[in-house]
Scaffold this motif. Structure first.
Motif, mmCIF file in Angstrom:
data_model
loop_
_atom_site.group_PDB
_atom_site.id
_atom_site.type_symbol
_atom_site.label_atom_id
_atom_site.label_comp_id
_atom_site.label_asym_id
_atom_site.label_seq_id
_atom_site.Cartn_x
_atom_site.Cartn_y
_atom_site.Cartn_z
ATOM 1 N N ILE A 185 0.840 -1.204 0.000
ATOM 2 C CA ILE A 185 0.000 0.000 0.000
ATOM 3 C C ILE A 185 0.872 1.250 0.000
ATOM 4 C CG2 ILE A 185 -1.691 1.315 1.352
ATOM 5 C CD1 ILE A 185 -2.840 -1.375 2.270
ATOM 6 N N ARG A 188 2.146 1.760 -3.437
ATOM 7 C CA ARG A 188 1.110 2.363 -4.293
ATOM 8 C C ARG A 188 1.040 3.871 -4.083
ATOM 9 N NH1 ARG A 188 -4.922 0.137 -3.743
ATOM 10 N NH2 ARG A 188 -4.632 0.997 -1.656
ATOM 11 N N ARG A 242 1.320 0.277 -10.925
ATOM 12 C CA ARG A 242 0.083 0.427 -10.150
ATOM 13 C C ARG A 242 -0.844 -0.763 -10.388
ATOM 14 N NH1 ARG A 242 -2.815 5.609 -11.616
ATOM 15 N NH2 ARG A 242 -4.239 4.900 -10.005
ATOM 16 N N GLU A 243 -0.894 -1.245 -11.623
ATOM 17 C CA GLU A 243 -1.703 -2.429 -11.923
ATOM 18 C C GLU A 243 -1.141 -3.660 -11.215
ATOM 19 O OE1 GLU A 243 -1.930 -2.808 -16.121
ATOM 20 O OE2 GLU A 243 -3.030 -0.921 -16.417
ATOM 21 N N SER A 246 -2.144 -3.518 -7.568
ATOM 22 C CA SER A 246 -3.542 -3.924 -7.400
ATOM 23 C C SER A 246 -3.690 -5.440 -7.523
ATOM 24 C CB SER A 246 -4.421 -3.227 -8.449
ATOM 25 O OG SER A 246 -4.375 -1.824 -8.298
ATOM 26 N N SER A 247 -2.970 -6.034 -8.470
ATOM 27 C CA SER A 247 -3.034 -7.495 -8.645
ATOM 28 C C SER A 247 -2.476 -8.222 -7.427
ATOM 29 C CB SER A 247 -2.247 -7.898 -9.896
ATOM 30 O OG SER A 247 -2.796 -7.315 -11.055
ATOM 31 N N LEU A 249 -2.388 -7.154 -4.302
ATOM 32 C CA LEU A 249 -3.342 -7.032 -3.200
ATOM 33 C C LEU A 249 -4.531 -7.964 -3.408
ATOM 34 C CD1 LEU A 249 -3.308 -3.156 -2.664
ATOM 35 C CD2 LEU A 249 -2.277 -4.894 -1.203
ATOM 36 N N GLU A 250 -5.010 -8.075 -4.647
ATOM 37 C CA GLU A 250 -6.126 -8.980 -4.929
ATOM 38 C C GLU A 250 -5.711 -10.436 -4.724
ATOM 39 O OE1 GLU A 250 -7.366 -8.062 -8.864
ATOM 40 O OE2 GLU A 250 -8.225 -6.108 -8.324
#
Length: 334
Positions: A185, A188, A242-243, A246-247, A249-250
Motif C-alpha cells: 500500500i 502504491r 500500479r496495476e 492492485s493485482s 493485493l487482490e
C-alpha cells in the motif's frame, strides 16, 4: 560554508569558476554565458539576482516555496520551471524540488531547499565538464544536460520500486505469512506521487518541444525530445506498476480467503465427525442408563444376569451399527 557554485562558460568550452554571484556578474564577458548553481539558498541571496538578471520577484518566491508540483512559467526576460528529483531509500520515496531560471545568456539552478541534506544536483559540475562540448553552445544546452542527469536518477529510483514489487510477488507466492500488505500500500502511494510528478514534467517538455519557450534554442529542442521520451516511458511504467500493486493485493486477499475456507472446511469436518459419534451413542447412552439401574436383571431375574447382560451389550452394538449405516445412507442420498 556555502555549497553554491558560480561558473562562466565560453563558446570555446572554457568553464571558469567564481566565488560569488557578484564576482561572476562583474567578470561577465559578452561571448560567455553564466551559470548560477545555488544549493539551499535564502530568499535574500536569490534577491540579489533580481536587478542584474531582470528577474521577476515571483520567481524568487517560487524558488523558496514548498510547492513541489512541476510547472513552467514565461516572463519577459526569462523562463522559470520546476522539476522534481527522486531519491528512494529504505522503502521511502523523497521528492526534491529543482528550480531553473533560463534567460538569453544565463541559467540559474536552485536545489536543496527543504531537502534535509539531500543533494539532487550532487556532482553535476563534473557531468557538465564531461559534456562541455555540448554545454558550450549555450544555456539551453546546459539545461538539457542537467535535466538529463535528473531524469537518469529518476530511473534509478523507479528501478528500486520495481525490485521491491518483484520481491513482494516472490514472497506472496512462496511465503504468504511473510507478505506485508502495508508495504505494498505504501508502494502504491509512492507510485501515485511519481505519476503526478511525471505527468506535469511531461507537460513541461511538451511546451519546450512545441517551441513555446523562447529561451530554448531550436538546436537544443531535439535533445529535449529525448528527455520527453524518457518521461513518457517512466509515466507508462508507473501505470504498469500500479496495476501490479492492485493485482498483488487482490492475490493476497484471494489466497487468504482460500486459507480461511480450508480452515473452515476442516472445522466443519471435525464437527460432522463429532455429530456422527454423538448421534450413534445417544440411544446407546439411554440403554446404558436403563441397564445401569438393573432393569434387565429385574425383567430377566437376578439368576439370569449372565445371559441378559451379554444380550444387552450385543443389542447395543446392533443398534449402534444400524445408526451408523442409516446416517451414511442419508449422507449419500443428499
Amino acid at each position: 560554508m556555502s555549497q553554491s557554485r558560480f561558473y562562466s562558460i565560453s563558446p570555446k568550452g572554457k568553464m571558469e569558476s567564481f566565488n560569488s554571484a557578484e564576482e561572476l556578474i562583474s567578470n561577465h564577458k559578452n561571448e560567455s554565458y553564466l551559470w548560477f548553481d545555488y544549493y539551499n539558498p535564502s530568499s535574500k541571496e536569490l534577491s540579489t539576482l533580481i536587478e542584474p538578471l531582470s528577474l521577476h520577484p515571483l520567481t524568487i518566491e517560487d524558488c523558496t516555496d514548498e510547492n513541489f508540483v512541476p510547472k513552467i512559467e514565461e516572463y519577459p526576460n526569462n523562463s522559470f520551471m520546476i522539476f522534481n528529483a527522486y531519491t528512494y531509500e529504505q522503502k521511502e520515496l523523497y521528492i526534491d524540488e529543482v528550480d531553473f531560471i533560463i534567460g538569453k545568456n544565463y541559467l540559474v539552478t536552485v536545489s536543496g531547499y527543504n531537502s534535509n541534506g539531500r543533494k539532487p544536483l550532487n556532482g553535476i559540475e563534473k557531468v557538465v565538464e564531461r559534456e562541455i562540448e555540448n554545454a558550450k553552445h549555450g544555456a539551453s544546452h546546459l539545461l538539457h544536460i542537467i535535466l538529463d542527469y535528473i531524469v537518469d536518477k529518476k530511473f534509478v529510483s523507479i528501478e528500486k520500486l520495481e525490485d521491491e514489487l518483484d520481491e513482494a510477488e516472490d514472497i506472496l507466492l512462496s511465503e504468504l505469512e511473510k507478505f506485508q500488505a502495508q508495504d505494498i500500500i505504501l508502494t502504491r502511494r509512492h507510485l501515485l506521487a511519481l505519476r503526478k510528478s511525471l505527468f506535469h514534467e511531461r507537460e513541461i517538455l511538451v511546451k519546450i518541444c512545441r517551441k513555446d519557450c523562447p529561451f530554448i534554442s531550436e538546436k537544443a529542442i531535439f535533445h529535449f525530445r529525448d528527455i520527453y521520451d524518457h518521461l513518457s516511458k517512466f509515466f507508462e511504467l508507473t501505470e504498469s506498476y500500479r496495476e501490479i500493486v492492485s493485482s498483488l493485493l487482490e492475490m493476497n486477499v484471494s489466497m487468504m480467503n482460500n486459507i480461511l475456507t480450508k480452515s473452515a472446511n476442516q472445522t466443519n469436518l471435525s464437527v460432522r465427525r463429532l455429530t456422527l459419534i454423538s448421534t450413534i451413542f445417544m440411544p446407546l447412552t439411554l440403554l446404558a442408563g436403563i441397564g445401569g439401574m438393573s432393569e434387565w436383571s429385574m425383567m430377566s431375574g437376578p439368576e439370569n444376569w449372565k445371559v441378559s447382560y451379554p444380550l444387552f451389550i450385543f443389542g447395543m452394538i446392533i443398534i449402534g451399527s444400524l445408526n451408523y449405516l442409516l446416517i451414511k445412507y442419508l449422507e449419500k442420498r443428499d
